[in-house]
Scaffold this active site. Structure first.
Site, PDB file in Angstrom:
ATOM      1  N   ASP A   1       0.821  -1.208   0.000  1.00  0.00           N
ATOM      2  CA  ASP A   1       0.000   0.000   0.000  1.00  0.00           C
ATOM      3  C   ASP A   1       0.857   1.262   0.000  1.00  0.00           C
ATOM      4  O   ASP A   1       2.061   1.227   0.293  1.00  0.00           O
ATOM      5  CB  ASP A   1      -0.937  -0.009   1.214  1.00  0.00           C
ATOM      6  CG  ASP A   1      -2.310   0.554   0.893  1.00  0.00           C
ATOM      7  OD1 ASP A   1      -2.418   1.374  -0.037  1.00  0.00           O
ATOM      8  OD2 ASP A   1      -3.287   0.179   1.579  1.00  0.00           O
TER       9      ASP A   1
ATOM     10  N   ASP B   1     -10.450   1.852  -3.824  1.00  0.00           N
ATOM     11  CA  ASP B   1     -10.889   1.472  -2.484  1.00  0.00           C
ATOM     12  C   ASP B   1     -12.405   1.360  -2.397  1.00  0.00           C
ATOM     13  O   ASP B   1     -12.929   0.948  -1.359  1.00  0.00           O
ATOM     14  CB  ASP B   1     -10.404   2.507  -1.458  1.00  0.00           C
ATOM     15  CG  ASP B   1      -8.990   2.225  -0.972  1.00  0.00           C
ATOM     16  OD1 ASP B   1      -8.465   1.131  -1.259  1.00  0.00           O
ATOM     17  OD2 ASP B   1      -8.405   3.103  -0.315  1.00  0.00           O
TER      18      ASP B   1
END
Length: 692
Positions: free
Chosen positions: A439, A496
């Site tokens: 990430d 997301d």
């Protein structure tokens, strides 16, 4: 004047190299006949002169120079170390042609060399280009463009790509006009906001028809793009690192590869070239013969609330639904109870995991699933042992605004990279971990190409040491997606947002660059955590099955009927994933703007599947016919609905697809199309086709 041509499937690029001066692109477009007179092509492109102009048109070279009185933006801006501008005048040095075309030029007085390199891939249809600047002594390079190309004349607009968190890959159409359309991405990563992708459609171009040029800059840091129309009508397109990306003097500067595509079958033709090139030439698959496994990611099920009992129960349920890879997301390392602490301290939290991760990993393996783990190696929290021990490792000042409660680690420093490598590698050595979700949850405090190079170096080192490891690139969703990062990773987390309606649009537009096999898509919770919307399990599952399928919710929330539907769609994905892995995604032109449709077609053309998603309420009563593309006009195809059970009770008519298979010619399917059954908003038709 010497002429060089590069051919890749449907496109040809012609370069003219004068006896003195830099090369010029005299043609970029549809493939020329093998016997084309390249000198005549160059002559035909020469402009006239009239009043108000210089006595000769300054050439639009592969690197336009202000020293040559070029009236537009230069392709190179350099300074001496004391800040004085340099205005090189390059003359021809050398030409090499083998598997690549290399053209080198020099300015002996300034000690500079400029080299352009081109390769053409006949199989994928992509031409790759780059520029290298060398210097005998250190200089400052403020701007270096990859080889500069002319923009098409028979084009009214351009399409570049913007976006934001949870709504990535938004096409932005801008009209060509006198002046400049420019993007200078200062965030230090590819970014949701500035995808390094530009489409140049000719007048009348659609998804499936007409001419289009396309360019992608394969760089994971900040980039600059400009499309300029000069007063004389010529157009130029430049891509490179964001201006001022290299902060220190150097003696060698290299652009990222610039990938070029051309299509005479609409935007989709360029998209297919990029999809194939990424899949077959860029991505380094650790297990190329292994089917793409169905994911389970626990993030939206538990967030930071880790417990072995809960996660083993979730793993049991996920495996029963068809999951084949279990990914433990954020929250597993020391003191990590929220996003304000512990980044940088990659040791297992003994409070949550008194026996370590091994019991969970063993349980996951006993269910037949592989195991993956979340990291965010480029970041650090102020509340961490690492930051307290090494504040000098933080990129930028300590009083900078935080992003998600975190700083950025300065990966340009070798000792920082060594520390991250050792921490991650220690975890990998001690556990059977096949996968990392990598990430990147904040932008950089300032743009710095050295940071990007450091990240790519760390990824390369980890992959070299652990060659069977697969890595997913995630940056708050789709904040870092490009061919540069995908040379070191094998999957991207596109957004997301697990909202199926949002995903339907994002996936459709991301197909301008990405194949399905690298594009992660998950079935989210019944109530979407980012939008609050509720969608049926059928719609959520089919949207995920369009790409690399996974689940990301608490599977214990599913009813028996929902579980049965998800299991059925997952089984469909598994039954088809082998051929879908190498399928082309053909974006369709829909007569109904509320229908977002694509056709995924096997490499040999023998079969296809159409995903027709209904993103809203149609203006007309009955569904409009949907036209397909890319079929053999003279062949016959049998098509059928894969999800006939989803037909609504509001559908009272008898369209052919509603009752059973239909056999039609390719010409009919591409010209008249096929009438769809009535569909509710936020639903999807799946139409399977086979060539007779």
């Amino acid at each position: 004047m010497t002429h060089h041509r590069l051919d890749a499937a449907r496109q040809t690029l012609v370069l003219a190299t004068p006896a003195n001066g830099l090369p010029i692109c005299t043609y970029w477009g549809a493939r020329l006949p093998d016997n084309a007179d390249l000198a005549a092509v160059a002559t035909a492109s020469e402009l006239d002169l009239t009043g108000g102009m210089l006595d000769a048109n300054p050439a639009l070279t592969l690197c336009p120079q202000s020293s040559a009185a070029f009236p537009g933006q230069p392709g190179l801006v350099v300074r001496s170390v004391d800040g004085a501008p340099l205005r090189p005048v390059f003359s021809k040095a050398a030409t090499k042609r083998s598997d690549a075309l290399s053209l080198s030029y020099g300015d002996a007085a300034l000690g500079l060399t400029l080299t352009f390199r081109f390769t053409a891939d006949e199989a994928t249809g992509v031409i790759t280009a780059s520029t290298t600047l060398g210097s005998t002594s250190p200089i400052l390079c403020d701007w270096l463009a990859a080889p500069v190309l002319p923009g098409p004349q028979l084009a009214d607009g351009m399409i570049d790509v913007a976006g934001r968190w949870c709504d990535e890959f938004q096409p932005v159409t801008t009209s060509w006009s006198a002046g400049i359309r420019t993007r200078d991405n200062r965030t230090g990563r590819t970014g949701h906001e500035h995808v390094p992708l530009l489409y140049l459609p000719a007048r009348g171009c659609t998804n499936t028809g007409g001419e289009a040029h396309a360019l992608h800059y394969g760089w994971s840091g900040g980039h600059r793009m400009l499309a300029e129309e000069l007063p004389d009508g010529r157009r130029q397109v430049q891509f490179g690192h964001a201006s001022g990306s290299d902060l220190l003097p150097g003696q060698r500067f290299v652009t990222a590869p610039l990938y070029l595509a051309f299509s005479d079958t609409g935007l989709t033709g360029c998209a297919v070239s990029f999809q194939r090139h990424l899949r077959d030439r860029i991505v380094n698959w650790p297990k190329p013969d292994t089917p793409r496994p169905v994911h389970y990611n626990c993030w939206e099920a538990i967030y930071f609330d880790h417990s072995l009992d809960a996660l083993t129960a979730i793993a049991d349920r996920a495996a029963a639904l068809g999951a084949e890879r279990f990914v433990l997301d954020d929250g597993w390392f020391k003191g990590r109870d929220d996003d304000t602490t512990s980044l940088g301290d990659w040791t297992i939290d003994t409070a949550k995991w008194p026996d370590g991760l091994t019991p969970l990993i063993d349980h996951v393996h006993s269910l037949g699933m592989t195991f993956g783990l979340w990291f965010e190696p480029e970041m650090v929290n102020a509340d961490s042992d690492l930051a307290r021990a090494h504040p000098d490792w933080i990129l930028g000042p300590m009083d900078q605004p935080l992003g998600r409660g975190q700083f950025v680690l300065d990966l340009a420093k070798t000792d920082v990279r060594d520390n991250m490598f050792n921490q991650i590698s220690t975890i990998l050595d001690a556990h059977q971990i096949d996968y990392i979700k990598w990430d990147h949850n904040r932008v950089l405090p300032f743009n710095d190409a050295a940071q990007t190079r450091g990240t790519l170096d760390l990824l390369h080192r980890l992959r070299t040491t652990h060659p069977k490891l697969e890595i997913e690139s995630c940056a708050s969703g789709g904040g870092r997606i490009d061919f540069g990062i995908l040379h070191h990773t094998q999957r991207v987390w596109l957004s997301d947002s697990n909202d199926a309606l949002s995903r339907l649009r994002i996936q459709h537009d991301a197909a301008l660059l990405l194949p399905a096999c690298v594009t992660g898509s998950h079935v989210g919770p019944r109530v979407c955590h980012t939008t609050g919307r509720i969608h049926s399990i059928s719609f959520r599952a089919w949207v995920a099955a369009q790409r690399h399928m996974g689940f990301e919710m608490d599977p214990r929330e599913l009813t028996e009927d929902e579980a049965a539907t998800l299991t059925k769609v997952t089984a469909w994905y598994k039954a088809n994933r082998d051929w879908l892995r190498t399928a082309d995604i053909l974006r369709l032109d829909s007569a109904d703007p509320t229908v977002i449709a694509e056709q995924q077609q096997a490499a040999d053309g023998s079969r296809f599947v159409v995903f027709a998603g209904h993103a809203g309420t149609s203006a007309q009563i009955a569904p409009r016919p949907l036209r397909l593309t890319g079929l053999d006009p003279t062949a016959t195809y049998t098509i059928d609905l894969a999800n006939r059970n989803d037909i609504s009770s509001l559908s009272r008519g008898t369209p052919a697809l509603k009752s059973g298979p239909v056999t039609l010619t390719g010409r009919s399917l591409m010209s008249q199309g096929i009438a769809l059954p009535y569909a509710l908003p936020d639903s999807m038709w799946i139409i399977e086709g086979h060539r007779a």
